[in-house]
Design an enzyme around this catalytic site. Structure first.
Site, mmCIF file in Angstrom:
data_model
loop_
_atom_site.group_PDB
_atom_site.id
_atom_site.type_symbol
_atom_site.label_atom_id
_atom_site.label_comp_id
_atom_site.label_asym_id
_atom_site.label_seq_id
_atom_site.Cartn_x
_atom_site.Cartn_y
_atom_site.Cartn_z
ATOM 1 N N ASP A 84 0.829 -1.203 0.000
ATOM 2 C CA ASP A 84 0.000 0.000 0.000
ATOM 3 C C ASP A 84 0.866 1.257 0.000
ATOM 4 O O ASP A 84 1.933 1.295 0.620
ATOM 5 C CB ASP A 84 -0.893 -0.020 1.244
ATOM 6 C CG ASP A 84 -2.023 0.985 1.181
ATOM 7 O OD1 ASP A 84 -2.491 1.287 0.071
ATOM 8 O OD2 ASP A 84 -2.447 1.461 2.261
ATOM 9 N N HIS A 85 0.418 2.283 -0.702
ATOM 10 C CA HIS A 85 1.058 3.603 -0.696
ATOM 11 C C HIS A 85 2.566 3.546 -0.915
ATOM 12 O O HIS A 85 3.348 4.109 -0.142
ATOM 13 C CB HIS A 85 0.746 4.343 0.608
ATOM 14 C CG HIS A 85 -0.640 4.894 0.649
ATOM 15 N ND1 HIS A 85 -1.045 5.968 -0.121
ATOM 16 C CD2 HIS A 85 -1.728 4.502 1.352
ATOM 17 C CE1 HIS A 85 -2.324 6.221 0.119
ATOM 18 N NE2 HIS A 85 -2.762 5.347 0.997
ATOM 19 N N ASP A 107 1.823 5.012 -5.726
ATOM 20 C CA ASP A 107 1.303 6.273 -5.195
ATOM 21 C C ASP A 107 2.255 7.416 -5.546
ATOM 22 O O ASP A 107 3.206 7.699 -4.825
ATOM 23 C CB ASP A 107 1.129 6.162 -3.681
ATOM 24 C CG ASP A 107 0.538 7.425 -3.068
ATOM 25 O OD1 ASP A 107 0.212 8.361 -3.829
ATOM 26 O OD2 ASP A 107 0.419 7.478 -1.823
ATOM 27 N N HIS A 214 -10.207 4.213 0.560
ATOM 28 C CA HIS A 214 -9.165 4.568 1.528
ATOM 29 C C HIS A 214 -9.763 5.447 2.617
ATOM 30 O O HIS A 214 -10.823 6.040 2.447
ATOM 31 C CB HIS A 214 -8.040 5.343 0.837
ATOM 32 C CG HIS A 214 -7.104 4.507 0.041
ATOM 33 N ND1 HIS A 214 -5.732 4.553 0.206
ATOM 34 C CD2 HIS A 214 -7.315 3.594 -0.932
ATOM 35 C CE1 HIS A 214 -5.143 3.721 -0.639
ATOM 36 N NE2 HIS A 214 -6.089 3.119 -1.341
#
Length: 286
Positions: A84-85, A107, A214
């Site tokens: 994630d991210h 991201d 999110h």
């Protein structure tokens, strides 16, 4: 791309969209999280997307990711491993080429839009070459979370229809829109979401990519259910499923043995995860 049909994240979220339910995607920080999340999924017969932040790679030299992937392969229900991210380009390439991820969130939201799109497209191509599916964030979801850069100093921008098209054109598989949701805490007012914008995004997407939610810290059940009903199939959660575990550590750490602390903490994580699987509708869908 035929390989995507065999990609675990892609399989899980395609089934979720067709079935009209959400798949909970929690952040794992340690072995207690990995065990608690997967035990909840097996108990509820639910698919699961187990996520880590880039921090987990740098902190453990990838060991935590290998542990999560090993546990996922041994699970009796579908479990995908997601980064994630991910904001560092070198780390994204390392994660795609060398670590057992099924999907990665590219991201680049800390860049201006044109550069964001260009870098996203390049990294999506690299990930796809390693049979990794990808997620990106059009607009800016304000705030910060543990282990990712705080973007609160950037002007928040809600996702537009034009941005949806621009990001789909980069080749991503999963789209995380900004429609009033924020990373971190919402404060006293609580979440104020633009459901009409989410509906517009869903129509614009028209099944070409899956929609990701999110910024769910503190979401009450009704708001979570509204988001799932409006097409969010990947439901990112963090403190929402770790609150009891964090309270347990603060209360019991001074007196409990380390093994007891870990075992009881794992049960606290599992309990909240099972609750969210019920809320998001994935219970019994594995």
């Amino acid at each position: 791309m035929d390989w995507k049909k065999n990609n675990k994240t892609y399989q899980i979220l395609t089934a979720a969209e067709k079935g009209g339910y959400g798949v909970v995607a929690p952040i794992a920080y340690n072995i207690e999280c990995i065990l608690g999340f997967i035990r909840a999924a097996e108990s509820k017969r639910s698919p699961l997307i187990l996520q880590v932040f880039p921090w987990a790679i740098t902190y453990s030299n990838g060991l935590l990711i290998h542990a999560a992937a090993h546990a996922a392969r041994g699970a009796s229900v579908p479990v995908a491993i997601h980064l994630d991210h991910a904001q560092d380009e070198d780390l994204i390439r390392h994660a795609a080429a060398d670590l057992p991820f099924d999907s990665i969130m590219v991201d680049m939201s800390h860049y201006e839009m044109d550069e964001n799109l260009a870098r996203t497209k390049e990294l999506v191509k690299f990930c796809n070459e390693h049979q990794i599916t990808t997620e990106a964030e059009p607009g800016r979801i304000e705030g910060g979370e543990d282990g990712i850069a705080d973007t609160a100093d950037l002007e928040g921008a809600l996702t537009t229809g034009e941005q949806v098209e621009d990001f789909i054109a980069t080749g991503i598989d999963f789209l995380a829109p900004a429609f009033g949701n924020v990373h971190g805490e919402y404060g006293k007012r609580g979440p104020v979401l633009e459901y009409e914008r989410l509906e517009m995004i869903r129509k614009k997407v028209n099944g070409r990519v899956r929609i990701v939610l999110h910024g769910t810290n503190g979401f009450p059940v009704d708001i979570m259910e509204q988001c799932v009903a409006r097409g969010c199939s990947k439901i990112n959660v963090n403190k929402l499923v770790l609150d009891d575990y964090l309270a347990h550590l603060k209360q019991k750490a001074p007196t409990a043995s380390l093994t007891t602390l870990m075992e009881e903490g794992t049960k606290d994580i599992q309990k909240l995860m099972e609750w969210q699987m019920d809320v998001c509708g994935s219970t019994g869908k594995a």
